[in-house]
Design a protein around this motif. Structure first.
Motif, short mmCIF file in Angstrom:
data_model
loop_
_atom_site.label_atom_id
_atom_site.label_comp_id
_atom_site.label_asym_id
_atom_site.label_seq_id
_atom_site.Cartn_x
_atom_site.Cartn_y
_atom_site.Cartn_z
N LYS A 523 11.88 55.57 -33.87
CA LYS A 523 10.67 55.11 -32.96
C LYS A 523 10.74 54.58 -31.93
CE LYS A 523 6.00 55.25 -32.94
NZ LYS A 523 5.22 56.26 -32.07
N HIS A 524 10.89 54.88 -30.77
CA HIS A 524 11.06 54.04 -29.55
C HIS A 524 9.94 52.70 -29.98
CE1 HIS A 524 10.15 52.39 -25.54
NE2 HIS A 524 11.36 52.29 -25.61
N GLY A 525 10.74 51.58 -29.87
CA GLY A 525 9.88 50.14 -29.85
C GLY A 525 9.79 49.83 -31.25
N LEU A 526 10.24 50.65 -32.20
CA LEU A 526 10.41 50.17 -33.35
C LEU A 526 11.71 49.22 -33.69
CD1 LEU A 526 9.15 49.79 -36.37
CD2 LEU A 526 10.22 52.08 -36.94
N HIS A 527 11.78 48.01 -33.92
CA HIS A 527 13.06 47.21 -34.20
C HIS A 527 12.96 46.60 -35.51
CE1 HIS A 527 14.16 48.10 -30.00
NE2 HIS A 527 12.78 47.74 -29.58
N GLY A 528 14.35 46.43 -35.77
CA GLY A 528 14.68 45.84 -37.22
C GLY A 528 15.88 45.96 -37.53
N ALA A 529 16.11 45.46 -38.97
CA ALA A 529 17.66 45.54 -39.10
C ALA A 529 18.22 46.75 -39.00
CB ALA A 529 17.66 45.17 -40.75
N LYS A 530 19.51 46.95 -38.85
CA LYS A 530 20.27 48.10 -38.72
C LYS A 530 20.49 49.20 -39.94
CE LYS A 530 25.06 46.52 -39.19
NZ LYS A 530 26.13 46.12 -38.44
N ASP A 531 19.83 48.71 -41.05
CA ASP A 531 19.89 49.46 -42.16
C ASP A 531 18.50 49.84 -42.63
OD1 ASP A 531 20.23 46.96 -44.78
OD2 ASP A 531 18.90 46.91 -42.96
N ASN A 532 17.60 49.43 -41.60
CA ASN A 532 16.24 50.02 -41.95
C ASN A 532 15.82 51.27 -41.04
OD1 ASN A 532 13.51 50.23 -42.23
ND2 ASN A 532 13.01 48.26 -41.40
N ARG A 533 15.88 52.60 -41.82
CA ARG A 533 15.80 53.89 -41.30
C ARG A 533 14.56 53.90 -40.34
NH1 ARG A 533 17.46 58.73 -42.91
NH2 ARG A 533 18.35 58.22 -44.90
N TRP A 534 14.60 54.44 -39.03
CA TRP A 534 13.50 54.73 -38.01
C TRP A 534 13.62 53.66 -36.85
CZ3 TRP A 534 12.49 59.53 -38.24
CH2 TRP A 534 12.18 60.06 -39.70
N THR A 535 14.39 52.48 -37.37
CA THR A 535 14.41 51.58 -36.25
C THR A 535 15.32 52.01 -35.09
OG1 THR A 535 16.27 50.51 -37.19
CG2 THR A 535 14.03 49.66 -37.97
N GLU A 536 15.27 51.45 -34.00
CA GLU A 536 16.43 51.86 -32.74
C GLU A 536 17.83 51.29 -33.16
OE1 GLU A 536 13.28 51.28 -29.15
OE2 GLU A 536 15.65 51.40 -28.74
N GLU A 537 17.58 50.13 -33.86
CA GLU A 537 18.80 49.50 -34.26
C GLU A 537 19.69 50.46 -35.42
OE1 GLU A 537 16.06 48.09 -33.91
OE2 GLU A 537 16.59 46.81 -32.41
#
Ligand code: GCU
Length: 607
Positions: A523-537
């Motif tokens: 989801k654009h603009g959703l940020h967080g840890a790179k193992d957290n599904r749906w984040t840009e990371e």
């Protein structure tokens, strides 16, 4: 004659009548025409009450269908007249355009909508002929002019046309068109897809007027004998097609050829020329061509190039090329709904160019002609496919003829476009005897109709027996294609991103490999840890790891990650994240770039 073949022959003729009519004219793009784009009144008809009487008998099969049939555009004349519809009192839809994105109440509508357009038309010369040409309409389209049936077309993404010379009046003509976008098991596509079922007159509609005998079709390209030679074939249609003088000019190359058509209205030429600048992704050179007869004249812009494979290399003009691609659905960026304008094409291909692409995979159906001609101008190689997608009704003869007709219609439209290099037969189709036979016959038909391009399909892949971390292509159709392709979603549908580090690809065939899809939702603009599904990371991390994993495939010659832009799909209902959008885009539906956009851009710049 064997009875089975007799019925197939009958079915073929019938389907020809239904599916596409005669392809009277190709390349209407550059012909003078009268646009019928604009507002058309419409009636939503989920019970098809304007097509069937109350006994469910089609009005068009009745000698006097009376005031019930919508295609008669009936008007109440006297006080006693019973007419239960009136197009002229109805709201309008913009054409070209799907109905779903124009009217909130039609967002999810799947069924019949009737369109009506009144118009006057005065021919420039009484002996001329007039055709109505549709860029496309989704899915089943019945066309009536002045109350008379012209024909039916099945298939949502290819052009079709009908001659209307015999029915046209100078004043007060009216088209009534029934478009039904219901999904059906025997359809192409079938019931289940992962895209929005946009219905309607989704592409341009125009009237094309020609002389009685006209230039119906032509193919012009590099000779299959030599790169320093141009060959072509021209086909005339009409009453006086034989012994006609046909002049072909390519002024910039000094090609001026005068030909005489044979008794089938055909003529061919071969023009040696060692000044040709070959079309390529770095120099998309297009030449002005002119074909003329005594009373007709057609212009086009054509690129000359060769495409082929040698072992695991894809050769453009004899040189190995890596296809730096992206997959694209036909949705208008920002506006939403079906893309169908030159501006839409320019925006989508410019975004792909910004990504560093030299190639686009137009999924999962033929896109509108603006997209193909823009790719020609911009030097983007194109993978085109018909929607033989997932669980097609493989045993159904009508389904095969429908698929065959769709590939035939798109080859007729795009055969002179240098950018089109791959015809894809299918996407992610479950293996079976019936499916293999279907695809093999489709590939044979395609190769016979257009031997100049490569054939591929998104094939099936699986674990090597007994080796959980070794993958391979396991698909009988692999021996029929020129380019091996497959979609793989390790890290999204198949474990976490860490799994990419463990996977090895063991592909035995000595053919080029294109990874036709990989990706992750964000989801654009959703940020967080790179193992957290749906984040840009997460999406960025998956791209990093996937690109490293795929680079280990020796035969890798291209990728088209899934997908350039978030797109609408009824399958994607996760609130606050998907909200009916498939979020694997590198760009949101609002045009916002996600972090993984830059990961892929950097990768392509390093290639
Ligand atoms: C499949 C399919 C796409 C679909 C994608 C996804 O590979 O080809 O049409 O949208 O997966 O699940 O996002």
């Amino acid at each position: 004659m064997n009875l089975k073949y007799f019925f197939v022959a009958i079915l073929t003729v019938l389907c020809h009548w239904i599916y596409g009519q005669d392809n009277f004219i190709t390349n209407t793009f550059n012909r003078e025409s009268t646009s019928l784009n604009g507002y058309w009144q419409y009636i939503v008809d989920p019970y098809e009450n304007g097509f069937y009487n109350y006994r469910y008998e089609p009005f068009e099969n009745q000698s006097n269908p009376g005031n019930g049939a919508f295609f008669n555009n009936a008007k109440r004349k006297g006080k006693l007249d019973l007419v239960e519809y009136d197009f002229d009192k109805m709201d309008s839809l913009w054409v070209p355009g799907d109905w779903n994105s124009q009217k909130q109440e039609l967002l999810y509508y799947e069924g019949t909508v009737w369109y009506k357009k009144s118009f006057d038309y005065k021919k420039a010369d009484a002996s001329n002929r007039v055709f109505v040409y549709f860029g496309g309409a989704n899915y089943k389209t019945d066309v009536y002019l002045n109350g008379k049936k012209l024909g039916q077309h099945i298939g949502g993404f290819t052009p079709f046309q009908f001659e209307i010379t015999h029915l046209l009046k100078d004043k007060e003509n009216f088209f009534v068109i029934k478009v039904d976008n219901k999904r059906v098991k025997e359809g192409v596509p079938t019931l289940n897809t992962d895209w929005w079922n946009y219905g309607g007159l989704t592409r341009d509609i125009k009237l094309v007027e020609t002389s009685e005998t006209f230039i119906s079709d032509y193919r012009i390209g590099l000779s299959d004998k030599s790169r320093n030679s141009i060959q072509g074939e021209i086909v005339l249609k009409g009453d006086n097609t034989s012994n006609q003088v046909v002049v072909v000019k390519i002024p910039e190359l000094g090609v001026y050829t005068t030909l005489i058509s044979d008794n089938e209205g055909r003529c061919t030429f071969e023009a040696k020329n060692n000044k040709i600048q070959y079309w390529s992704t770095v120099n998309p050179k297009l030449y002005e061509i002119q074909i003329s007869t005594k009373r007709d004249d057609v212009r086009d812009r054509v690129g000359f190039r060769t495409i082929g494979t040698e072992g695991s290399d894809i050769l453009l003009n004899g040189k190995s090329i890596f296809l730096k691609g992206i997959s694209i659905h036909e949705e208008s960026p920002i506006r939403g709904g079906r893309a169908n304008t030159k501006e839409d094409a320019l925006k989508l291909l410019t975004w792909a160019k910004d990504l560093g692409c030299n190639y686009v995979r137009l999924a999962h159906y033929p896109h509108n002609e603006y997209m193909i001609r823009m790719a020609d101008e911009m030097g983007m190689l194109v993978w085109e496919e018909i929607p033989v997608y997932w669980t097609i009704d493989w045993e159904n003869k009508g389904t095969f003829l429908n698929a065959q007709n769709q590939i035939s219609e798109i080859i007729d439209r795009d055969k002179n476009r240098a950018c089109v290099v791959i015809w894809s037969m299918a996407n992610e189709t479950p293996r079976s005897e019936a499916r293999n036979s279907f695809l093999q016959r489709l590939a044979s038909f395609t190769r016979a109709k257009d031997p100049t391009r490569l054939i591929s399909a998104a094939l099936e892949q699986k674990n090597v027996e007994g080796q959980t971390n070794t993958r391979t292509i396991e698909d009988d159709f692999a021996s029929y294609v020129d380019v091996l392709s497959f979609n793989q979603y390790i890290g999204w549908y198949d474990g976490g991103v860490e799994k990419c580090k463990k996977i090895k690809w063991d592909i035995s065939q000595n053919k080029p490999v294109i990874i036709s899809e990989f990706g992750a939702g964000a989801k654009h603009g959703l940020h967080g840890a790179k193992d957290n599904r749906w984040t840009e990371e997460y999406q960025e991390y998956l791209y990093d790891e996937t690109l490293m994993m795929l680079d280990k495939i020796d035969q890798l010659r291209g990728i088209s990650p899934w997908i350039l832009v978030d797109f609408k799909s009824p399958r994607r209902v996760l609130a606050e994240i998907q909200d009916t959008y498939n979020r694997k885009g590198l760009i949101s539906e609002k045009g916002e770039r996600k972090k993984a956009f830059y990961t892929l851009k950097n990768y392509y710049e390093s290639k």
